[in-house]
Scaffold this active site. Structure first.
Site, PDB file in Angstrom:
ATOM      1  CB  SER A   1       2.654  -3.699   9.727  1.00  5.85           C
ATOM      2  OG  SER A   1       3.100  -4.911  10.319  1.00  5.85           O
ATOM      3  NE  ARG A   2      -1.976  -0.883  14.185  1.00  5.24           N
ATOM      4  CZ  ARG A   2      -1.592   0.276  13.671  1.00  5.24           C
ATOM      5  NH1 ARG A   2      -0.332   0.424  13.266  1.00  5.24           N
ATOM      6  NH2 ARG A   2      -2.442   1.283  13.559  1.00  5.24           N
TER       7      ARG A   2
ATOM      8  N   GLY B   1       0.834  -1.186   0.000  1.00  5.34           N
ATOM      9  CA  GLY B   1       0.000   0.000   0.000  1.00  5.34           C
ATOM     10  C   GLY B   1       0.874   1.244   0.000  1.00  5.34           C
TER      11      GLY B   1
ATOM     12  CD  GLU C   1       2.374  -1.437  20.204  1.00  2.00           C
ATOM     13  OE1 GLU C   1       1.584  -0.457  20.243  1.00  2.00           O
ATOM     14  OE2 GLU C   1       2.946  -1.809  19.165  1.00  2.00           O
TER      15      GLU C   1
ATOM     16  CG  HIS D   1       2.780   1.745  17.640  1.00  2.19           C
ATOM     17  ND1 HIS D   1       1.739   0.877  17.867  1.00  2.19           N
ATOM     18  CD2 HIS D   1       2.499   2.325  16.442  1.00  2.19           C
ATOM     19  CE1 HIS D   1       0.871   0.923  16.880  1.00  2.19           C
ATOM     20  NE2 HIS D   1       1.310   1.804  15.991  1.00  2.19           N
TER      21      HIS D   1
END
Length: 312
Positions: A237-238, A157, A267, A286
Site C-alpha cells: 500500500s503505502r 478495494g 523512499e 515501490h
C-alpha cells in the site's frame, strides 16, 4: 506574443508512455514539458520553477504541497498518475481552484500479483535459495504450503479484491478488514473481520489500504503484538501505514517471522535503514504497479482525464 499553454508531465512511467499520446496533446495546441526525473520525485521548489504557464499537470510521487499550489497560478487540472493521493495537499488545491484527479482501479491485478510474489518468496525462501546457489551452495530450504493458511487483507478495494481472488486459487482462508465494506459486498470466500481478530488469526497480513490520517502507522507496536510469531507482514500500500521502528523492533525480537515490503516511510530506502539487515525481509522499490500493461492503462486514463477537464 501569444504562448501555447503548457502540459507538464513529471511521472516517469507516464513519460515512457508519452510518445503514444504526444501528437494528440500537441494537436490541441499544448506545449509539452517533460523534465528529467533523477530521483524518486520533484520537490515543490523544483516544481515551482517548472509550473509557470502550465494548465495541466500529470504528476508522479511529487511534493504537491501548499507551497507548490501557491505558485501554480495557471494550473487548472492536476492528475496524480496512479491511485495514491496522499502526496497532494487537497485543501491547498481547492484554495487554488485546481481540480485533482487520479487514475483509480487501474492496478488491482498488478499490485495483487506483486503481493503474492512476496508471499511466495517468504513461504518458500526463493531469494535466500537464489543467493545461496550463486555463492556455490545447494540449500534445502523448508518452506510451508499456502493451502489451508489464513491470509488477512487490510483494505478491500480493487487491490484487496484481487488479492482475495488469488488467495482462493491457492486454497487459502481469507479474512478482510475494511470499515467501509459490508459482508454482503464481499465474495463468498471472504469473511469480514475486525482488525484485531485478523491480525491474531492470519499467517499473512497484507496491507492494501490507502494512506489516510486513520491508516497512518496503522501497524504500530500494539498491532504487531497481536500477530503470531510465525506470521508475516506484506505491505503493497503505502510506507507510512507501517511504523517502521515498531516493525524493526518486532523483527529483532522474533515477534513475527518476516516481511515483504514494496513501500517504505522514506523512499528510496535509506542506506542506513536497519530493514536492510534482515534476511527474512524481502525488499522492493515501490514497483508493484509497474507492468507494461498497467503503465499503458493508467497513462491512457491520465491523458483522457486531463484533456476532458481542459474541455476536450
Amino acid at each position: 506574443m501569444v504562448t501555447e499553454p503548457k502540459i507538464l508531465v513529471t511521472c516517469k512511467q507516464m513519460q515512457v508512455e508519452l510518445p503514444r499520446h504526444q501528437e494528440r496533446i500537441e494537436s490541441l495546441g499544448y506545449e509539452l514539458l517533460v523534465p528529467e526525473l533523477k530521483g524518486q520525485q520533484f520537490s515543490s521548489e523544483e516544481l515551482s520553477d517548472l509550473i509557470p504557464g502550465v494548465v495541466g499537470f500529470i504528476a508522479g510521487d511529487d511534493e504537491l504541497d501548499e507551497a507548490f499550489f501557491k505558485t501554480a497560478g495557471d494550473l487548472k487540472i492536476l492528475v496524480r498518475w496512479g491511485i495514491g493521493m496522499d502526496s497532494v495537499d487537497h485543501r491547498a488545491a481547492a484554495a487554488a481552484e485546481v481540480v485533482v484527479r487520479n487514475t483509480p482501479g487501474v492496478f488491482g491485478a498488478e499490485v495483487a500479483d506483486m503481493a503474492f510474489a512476496y508471499i511466495l518468496n517468504l513461504a518458500r525462501g526463493i531469494n535466500v535459495i537464489d543467493e545461496s546457489i550463486r555463492s556455490g551452495d545447494w540449500p534445502k530450504f523448508e518452506g510451508f504450503t499456502l493451502a489451508g493458511q489464513t491470509i488477512g487483507i487490510v483494505g478491500f478495494g480493487a487491490i484487496g479484491r484481487e488479492v482475495a481472488a488469488r488467495a482462493a486459487g491457492f486454497g487459502m482462508n481469507v479474512l478482510a478488514f475494511d470499515p467501509f465494506v459490508s459482508q454482503d459486498r464481499v465474495p463468498t470466500n471472504v469473511q469480514l473481520s475486525t482488525l484485531e481478530a485478523l491480525l491474531s488469526s492470519s499467517r499473512f497480513t497484507v496491507l492494501t489500504c490507502p494512506l489516510t490520517p486513520e491508516t497512518n502507522h496503522l501497524m504500530d507496536q500494539k498491532a504487531f503484538a497481536r500477530m503470531p510469531s510465525d506470521s508475516y507482514l506484506v505491505n503493497v500500500s503505502r510506507g507510512p501505514v507501517v511504523d517502521e521502528e515498531a516493525l524493526i523492533q518486532v523483527l529483532e525480537t522474533g515477534g513475527i517471522a518476516g516481511a515483504g515490503l514494496d513501500v517504505f516511510e522514506v523512499e528510496p530506502l535509506p542506506q542506513n535503514s536497519a530493514l536492510r539487515n534482515f534476511p527474512n525481509v524481502v525488499l522492493g522499490s515501490h514497483n508493484g504497479s509497474n507492468t507494461r500493461e498497467g503503465v499503458a492503462r493508467a497513462s491512457s486514463k491520465a491523458v483522457d482525464f486531463l484533456l476532458s477537464e481542459l474541455g476536450h
